[in-house]
Design a protein around this motif. Structure first.
Motif, PDB file in Angstrom:
ATOM      1  N   LEU A  52      13.061  10.870  -2.465  1.00 53.78           N
ATOM      2  CA  LEU A  52      12.305  11.991  -1.449  1.00 53.78           C
ATOM      3  C   LEU A  52      11.546  11.069  -0.555  1.00 53.78           C
ATOM      4  CD1 LEU A  52      11.409  14.890  -3.941  1.00 53.78           C
ATOM      5  CD2 LEU A  52      13.217  14.821  -2.235  1.00 53.78           C
ATOM      6  N   GLY A  53      10.968   9.951  -1.056  1.00 52.01           N
ATOM      7  CA  GLY A  53      10.356   9.114  -0.085  1.00 52.01           C
ATOM      8  C   GLY A  53       8.721   9.881   0.002  1.00 52.01           C
ATOM      9  N   MET A  76      10.846   9.327 -17.606  1.00 46.63           N
ATOM     10  CA  MET A  76      10.136   8.836 -16.658  1.00 46.63           C
ATOM     11  C   MET A  76      10.810   7.970 -15.422  1.00 46.63           C
ATOM     12  SD  MET A  76       7.547   5.389 -17.024  1.00 46.63           S
ATOM     13  CE  MET A  76       8.684   4.115 -17.467  1.00 46.63           C
ATOM     14  N   GLU A  77      12.032   7.454 -15.715  1.00 47.03           N
ATOM     15  CA  GLU A  77      12.814   6.686 -14.791  1.00 47.03           C
ATOM     16  C   GLU A  77      13.563   7.687 -13.808  1.00 47.03           C
ATOM     17  OE1 GLU A  77      16.014   3.286 -14.911  1.00 47.03           O
ATOM     18  OE2 GLU A  77      16.427   4.886 -16.078  1.00 47.03           O
ATOM     19  N   ASN A  78      13.755   8.887 -14.532  1.00 49.83           N
ATOM     20  CA  ASN A  78      14.406   9.794 -13.583  1.00 49.83           C
ATOM     21  C   ASN A  78      13.309  10.467 -12.471  1.00 49.83           C
ATOM     22  OD1 ASN A  78      16.985   9.729 -14.502  1.00 49.83           O
ATOM     23  ND2 ASN A  78      16.632  11.146 -16.113  1.00 49.83           N
ATOM     24  N   ARG A  79      12.069  10.764 -13.122  1.00 52.22           N
ATOM     25  CA  ARG A  79      10.923  11.267 -12.237  1.00 52.22           C
ATOM     26  C   ARG A  79      10.700  10.082 -11.017  1.00 52.22           C
ATOM     27  NH1 ARG A  79       8.932  12.912 -17.215  1.00 52.22           N
ATOM     28  NH2 ARG A  79       7.545  11.011 -17.199  1.00 52.22           N
ATOM     29  N   VAL A  80      10.599   8.838 -11.512  1.00 52.59           N
ATOM     30  CA  VAL A  80      10.228   7.663 -10.532  1.00 52.59           C
ATOM     31  C   VAL A  80      11.217   7.742  -9.277  1.00 52.59           C
ATOM     32  CG1 VAL A  80       9.627   5.379 -10.352  1.00 52.59           C
ATOM     33  CG2 VAL A  80       8.606   6.500 -12.015  1.00 52.59           C
ATOM     34  N   GLU A  81      12.526   7.521  -9.803  1.00 51.12           N
ATOM     35  CA  GLU A  81      13.372   7.509  -8.973  1.00 51.12           C
ATOM     36  C   GLU A  81      13.783   8.570  -8.026  1.00 51.12           C
ATOM     37  OE1 GLU A  81      17.037   6.045 -11.044  1.00 51.12           O
ATOM     38  OE2 GLU A  81      16.245   3.901 -11.123  1.00 51.12           O
ATOM     39  N   GLY A  82      13.630   9.866  -8.399  1.00 52.21           N
ATOM     40  CA  GLY A  82      13.712  11.204  -7.774  1.00 52.21           C
ATOM     41  C   GLY A  82      12.690  11.047  -6.666  1.00 52.21           C
ATOM     42  N   THR A  83      11.365  10.584  -7.045  1.00 52.91           N
ATOM     43  CA  THR A  83      10.443  10.781  -6.146  1.00 52.91           C
ATOM     44  C   THR A  83      10.543   9.845  -4.917  1.00 52.91           C
ATOM     45  OG1 THR A  83       8.946  11.514  -7.716  1.00 52.91           O
ATOM     46  CG2 THR A  83       7.945  10.625  -6.025  1.00 52.91           C
ATOM     47  N   THR A  84      11.141   8.596  -5.531  1.00 48.44           N
ATOM     48  CA  THR A  84      11.380   7.693  -4.494  1.00 48.44           C
ATOM     49  C   THR A  84      12.462   7.980  -3.415  1.00 48.44           C
ATOM     50  OG1 THR A  84      10.728   5.863  -6.177  1.00 48.44           O
ATOM     51  CG2 THR A  84      11.968   4.957  -4.376  1.00 48.44           C
ATOM     52  N   ARG A 120       0.853  -1.118   0.002  1.00 47.23           N
ATOM     53  CA  ARG A 120       0.108   0.111   0.049  1.00 47.23           C
ATOM     54  C   ARG A 120       0.890   1.341  -0.021  1.00 47.23           C
ATOM     55  NH1 ARG A 120      -2.302   3.725   3.203  1.00 47.23           N
ATOM     56  NH2 ARG A 120      -4.323   4.390   2.900  1.00 47.23           N
ATOM     57  N   SER A 121       1.651   1.384  -0.857  1.00 45.00           N
ATOM     58  CA  SER A 121       2.684   2.404  -1.106  1.00 45.00           C
ATOM     59  C   SER A 121       2.093   3.625  -2.007  1.00 45.00           C
ATOM     60  CB  SER A 121       4.010   2.041  -1.337  1.00 45.00           C
ATOM     61  OG  SER A 121       4.789   3.164  -1.864  1.00 45.00           O
ATOM     62  N   ASN A 122       2.111   4.868  -1.949  1.00 45.46           N
ATOM     63  CA  ASN A 122       1.748   5.819  -2.671  1.00 45.46           C
ATOM     64  C   ASN A 122       2.644   5.970  -3.571  1.00 45.46           C
ATOM     65  OD1 ASN A 122       3.607   6.876  -0.893  1.00 45.46           O
ATOM     66  ND2 ASN A 122       2.368   8.838  -0.470  1.00 45.46           N
ATOM     67  N   LEU A 123       4.075   5.593  -3.551  1.00 46.45           N
ATOM     68  CA  LEU A 123       5.112   5.722  -4.385  1.00 46.45           C
ATOM     69  C   LEU A 123       4.784   4.667  -5.677  1.00 46.45           C
ATOM     70  CD1 LEU A 123       8.199   6.005  -1.771  1.00 46.45           C
ATOM     71  CD2 LEU A 123       7.210   7.891  -3.329  1.00 46.45           C
ATOM     72  N   THR A 124       4.455   3.436  -4.952  1.00 44.10           N
ATOM     73  CA  THR A 124       4.186   2.362  -6.283  1.00 44.10           C
ATOM     74  C   THR A 124       2.810   2.982  -7.082  1.00 44.10           C
ATOM     75  OG1 THR A 124       4.899   0.711  -4.812  1.00 44.10           O
ATOM     76  CG2 THR A 124       3.274   0.024  -6.501  1.00 44.10           C
ATOM     77  N   PHE A 125       1.714   3.669  -6.479  1.00 47.90           N
ATOM     78  CA  PHE A 125       0.823   4.030  -7.235  1.00 47.90           C
ATOM     79  C   PHE A 125       1.254   5.132  -8.154  1.00 47.90           C
ATOM     80  CE2 PHE A 125      -2.683   7.268  -7.581  1.00 47.90           C
ATOM     81  CZ  PHE A 125      -3.639   6.351  -8.026  1.00 47.90           C
TER      82      PHE A 125
END
Length: 618
Positions: free
Chosen positions: A100-101, A90-98, A29-34
């Motif tokens: 940050l947590g 897309m990869e940079n956005r996802v990894e950057g957001t991850t 239930r991770s908003n990061l996965t969402f």
């Protein structure tokens, strides 16, 4: 990114997109996965038409873009550069957001993200069902105007006072949600790390289900598990090729292995097979096209509440079976005992590719869970010789037993790696002399089993080195994973402790991956399993040196001419165990990297080995 690539690979199947729906179960239930899935939904508008235009294989972006795509299908350098750029962004956005947590302010206000309660945890949360792409929506199209597959995010409700039933519970939740939203007659289940490697897998599976003569008898079509990161040397002795190419084809039925499997929905939901099934089978797909996605989401949430399954047949007669860490094997057995047939299909092009553990600890924990769960099935009412009697063939019952009895194999293996070596150290012979006729049965068993094992490996394309690694890992698995699986199962049967579900980590740091690629075993931590391995390795080293020295001394003194003949098999056995333990000695004494065995564990193992050598044997 692992999840994204798996999702995109199945969304891009060579199959009518209006008939394809993808459901993602996020039990964490991770908003990061969402958020990652939101990004994947946007990227799919470019990726799917690109795949179909240029006939891309495989259709996992990461796998395709790292495998020299110009050599696959039609090639267009401008289109390739464009899709690479989009994927990298897309990869940079996802990894950057991850990193940050957390989701940034702008994204957090978008529809869907508001469903996350800051007080909720992965074990105490409300249900979330969100349709990210609605295939019925006229606006849900790719850049070329073609409809996109439906994409749904699901996080079932969890409360501490209710059992969640691990992966089986998550699968059953997806079955119910999908029945409400799309209700397709066939279901593919894939683990998050098993991307689709062939875009024709759906069509291939449906050829079996829709066969005019026998298709109505088939419950599921199981593709083999394959791994893309196995080394040629096969350092952890993974014998998946032997299973896929030798054992499973001779099974008689297909064993459900939990991933890469196409199911008939009705059989998975508990329906028994009957001869009249072919005549009265009609697929019912009723869905009001005017019904909004929001209404569907709210209705689907009630199907994944923690109380929905109370006083129902879910987990017993319907869906994936509960009460066992290997829910896949027991579910497949249950389906077969209801009269359904199953197909094992191993096409030339691997249908799915996953990630094998790259650390020894991960590998042993994985096998511990498997052996524990499989042995638990054997001791339960679902033992194939009891539950399957008169329902499935004896050949199939025996084939199941080959895997269900992994755990008890730990006892004879533990005896063979300890007792003969200690007896060698004490000068006590256990086997016949080489000159004795009773030596021949022992020599035959050793030669026949090892020759057959080597022949299997070479026939499956393995090397001599990988065969040796398989023999070494067989000893390690049986003296650790299977032993712990046996002990835990027996304790549970006696009422001490309960079964659990341990997830095998698949993400490893770069340094560990480099050591794996170089062929080094990854230890890196203290573990009871490593303590056993190190103790046995040191015990055999001491016994081999001391035993050989004792034999040489006796022979040199002229008082033991038959000593060599008497102790030959024990010297050979102990010597092979020492040779197979070389990676452990390296981890104990010579390696200085983070993957070595801790000093404290080495001291503990040395103490236990010395204690064992001092035990008087009579």
């Amino acid at each position: 990114m692992l999840v994204i690539n798996t999702v995109l690979s199945v969304m891009a199947y060579d199959y009518p997109p209006e008939k394809l729906s993808v459901y993602v179960s996020d039990d964490g239930r991770s908003n990061l996965t969402f958020y990652a899935l939101v990004e994947a939904a946007s990227f799919s508008k470019h990726w799917i038409p690109y795949c179909k235009k240029f006939k891309v294989e495989p259709r996992s972006p990461a796998a395709y873009l790292s495998s020299g795509p110009e050599s696959v299908g039609t090639f267009d350098s401008a289109a390739l550069l464009a899709i690479k750029k989009l994927y990298k962004e897309m990869e940079n956005r996802v990894e950057g957001t991850t990193k940050l947590g957390t989701i940034s302010g702008d994204l957090a206000t978008q529809e869907g993200f508001s469903q996350w309660d800051s007080q909720a945890t992965s074990g105490n949360n409300q249900a979330i069902v969100k349709i990210l792409i609605d295939g019925r929506d006229s606006n849900a199209v790719d850049i070329e105007g073609t409809v996109l597959p439906t994409l749904v995010y699901v996080a079932r409700e969890k409360r501490p006072q209710y059992p969640n039933n691990f992966k089986a519970g998550a699968m059953n939740a997806l079955i119910r949600v999908s029945s409400e939203i799309s209700n397709a007659p066939f279901i593919l289940n894939v683990d998050c790390d098993m991307y689709s490697n062939s875009s024709d897998s759906v069509r291939d599976a449906l050829c079996f289900f829709m066969d005019e003569e026998s298709g109505h008898e088939i419950s599921y079509v199981q593709y083999p598990q394959n791994f893309r990161n196995l080394l040629r040397s096969n350092i952890y002795g993974d014998y998946i090729k032997i299973i896929n190419e030798v054992e499973f084809p001779g099974f008689g039925e297909a064993m459900f292995v939990g991933t890469g499997c196409f199911h008939r929905r009705e059989s998975l939901c508990g329906r028994k097979y009957s001869k009249s099934y072919k005549e009265h089978y009609q697929y019912r797909s009723e869905r009001n096209p005017q019904e909004s996605a929001v209404v569907l989401e709210e209705r689907a949430k009630s199907l994944v509440s923690c109380t929905y399954e109370n006083n129902t047949g879910w987990g017993k007669d319907m869906g994936m079976m509960y009460g066992c860490p290997v829910e896949d094997a027991i579910t497949g057995l249950s389906i077969q005992c209801k009269g359904w047939k199953s197909i094992y299909f191993n096409p030339p092009m691997e249908a799915f590719l996953g990630i094998s553990p790259t650390a020894l600890g991960q590998f042993l924990v994985q096998h511990k869970r498997w052996s524990e769960g499989l042995f638990k099935i054997f001791l339960s009412k679902y033992c194939p010789f009891l539950y399957g009697h008169g329902k499935i063939k004896l050949k199939v019952q025996m084939a199941y037993a080959l895997y269900l009895l992994w755990a008890p194999l730990s006892l004879p293996m533990l005896y063979y790696v300890v007792v003969p070596s200690l007896c060698l150290l004490k000068g006590i012979p256990l086997f016949p002399k080489i000159s004795s006729s009773w030596f021949l049965p022992f020599a035959y068993v050793v030669a026949a089993t090892q020759s057959y094992s080597l022949g299997e490996c070479l026939w499956c394309g393995e090397t001599l080195g990988s065969w040796w690694n398989m023999q070494r890992m067989r000893v390690m698995r049986r003296t650790t994973s299977y032993l712990f699986g046996l002990v835990d199962t027996v304790l549970q049967q006696l009422g001490f402790g309960s079964s659990g579900f341990v997830i095998t980590a698949k993400v490893t740091d770069d340094e560990a991956l480099q050591r794996y690629a170089a062929g080094s075993m990854e230890f890196g931590s203290s573990s009871p399993m490593f303590t056993i391995l190190a103790t046995v390795a040191l015990l055999n080293l001491v016994c081999f040196v001391g035993g050989v020295a004792g034999v040489v001394a006796v022979v040199g003194g002229g008082a033991g001419g038959g000593m060599v003949s008497q102790m030959a098999l024990q010297v050979l056995l102990c010597g092979l165990l020492v040779f197979g333990s070389i990676p452990i000695y390296q981890g104990l004494f010579f390696r200085k990297d983070k993957g070595a065995l801790p000093t404290a564990l080495a001291v503990q193992a040395a103490f236990l080995a010395a204690l064992a050598c001092l035990v008087p044997l009579r």
